[in-house]
Design an enzyme around this catalytic site. Structure first.
Site, mmCIF file in Angstrom:
data_model
loop_
_atom_site.group_PDB
_atom_site.id
_atom_site.type_symbol
_atom_site.label_atom_id
_atom_site.label_comp_id
_atom_site.label_asym_id
_atom_site.label_seq_id
_atom_site.Cartn_x
_atom_site.Cartn_y
_atom_site.Cartn_z
ATOM 1 N N CYS A 33 -2.281 -0.133 7.406
ATOM 2 C CA CYS A 33 -1.526 1.112 7.283
ATOM 3 C C CYS A 33 -1.646 1.952 8.547
ATOM 4 O O CYS A 33 -0.669 2.577 8.976
ATOM 5 C CB CYS A 33 -1.995 1.889 6.055
ATOM 6 S SG CYS A 33 -1.598 1.044 4.513
ATOM 7 N N HIS B 252 0.854 -1.190 0.000
ATOM 8 C CA HIS B 252 0.000 0.000 0.000
ATOM 9 C C HIS B 252 0.891 1.241 0.000
ATOM 10 O O HIS B 252 2.017 1.207 0.517
ATOM 11 C CB HIS B 252 -0.890 0.020 1.232
ATOM 12 C CG HIS B 252 -1.976 -1.000 1.220
ATOM 13 N ND1 HIS B 252 -3.088 -0.897 2.012
ATOM 14 C CD2 HIS B 252 -2.127 -2.147 0.510
ATOM 15 C CE1 HIS B 252 -3.884 -1.932 1.802
ATOM 16 N NE2 HIS B 252 -3.305 -2.712 0.890
ATOM 17 N N CYS C 176 -6.188 2.055 5.777
ATOM 18 C CA CYS C 176 -6.784 0.801 6.241
ATOM 19 C C CYS C 176 -6.173 0.436 7.602
ATOM 20 O O CYS C 176 -5.291 1.128 8.112
ATOM 21 C CB CYS C 176 -6.529 -0.309 5.224
ATOM 22 S SG CYS C 176 -4.792 -0.817 5.128
ATOM 23 N N GLU D 25 0.917 3.939 1.738
ATOM 24 C CA GLU D 25 1.382 4.407 3.042
ATOM 25 C C GLU D 25 2.544 3.557 3.551
ATOM 26 O O GLU D 25 3.557 4.097 4.017
ATOM 27 C CB GLU D 25 0.238 4.365 4.071
ATOM 28 C CG GLU D 25 -0.943 5.233 3.709
ATOM 29 C CD GLU D 25 -2.046 4.483 2.948
ATOM 30 O OE1 GLU D 25 -3.213 4.875 3.103
ATOM 31 O OE2 GLU D 25 -1.738 3.520 2.215
#
Length: 149
Positions: A86, A53, A83, A55
């Site tokens: 993260c 992801h 999410c 992040e």
């Protein structure tokens, strides 16, 4: 640079993700003196890695640059509400402030879902500022998914 400039950089990262066929999410990390030290976009499909992801990738890059395990005093700008994975990584790396654009009622974990930072067991809670350039980010996501349907 001002605060909106950092979100614009994150949105540029999200646009790069979209061009690769990745869900358009971007992230930027800024150090305490206001310098961008990391930027990333989703690479889940490209790397065949569910943890890739934006992040998490930006956090890893920033940690490598500061050569420390924590990012004390650093701020993270993301185009979508993080999410649970993260959010956990944001807490573990001690990000000072989290700025995000669009809310994510399905998978978000800041204001929605598991609300990671609201738990007593969350050891570090960043300052949180949501809704910054939310319409631009939401439109990017909407257009991306409309093309895929």
């Amino acid at each position: 640079m001002n605060n909106l400039d950092f979100m614009k950089l994150a949105l540029e990262q999200a646009e790069k993700a979209a061009r690769l066929g990745e869900i358009p999410v971007g992230a930027v990390i800024v150090n305490p003196v206001g310098e961008v030290i990391a930027s990333a976009h989703n690479l889940v499909e490209t790397q065949r890695d569910a943890t890739a992801h934006a992040e998490c990738l930006a956090l890893k890059e920033a940690i490598g640059k500061v050569n420390q395990k924590f990012l004390d005093g650093c701020d993270l700008w993301a185009t979508l509400e993080p999410c649970a994975m993260c959010s956990g990584a944001i807490s573990q790396t001690r990000i000072r402030r989290l700025y995000y654009a669009a809310e994510d009622k399905k998978s978000g974990a800041v204001e929605y879902g598991s609300r990671v930072f609201s738990h007593a067991t969350c050891h570090h809670k960043p300052e949180i500022y949501g809704g910054i350039m939310a319409s631009e980010s939401a439109l990017l996501l909407k257009n991306f998914f409309a093309k895929r349907r």
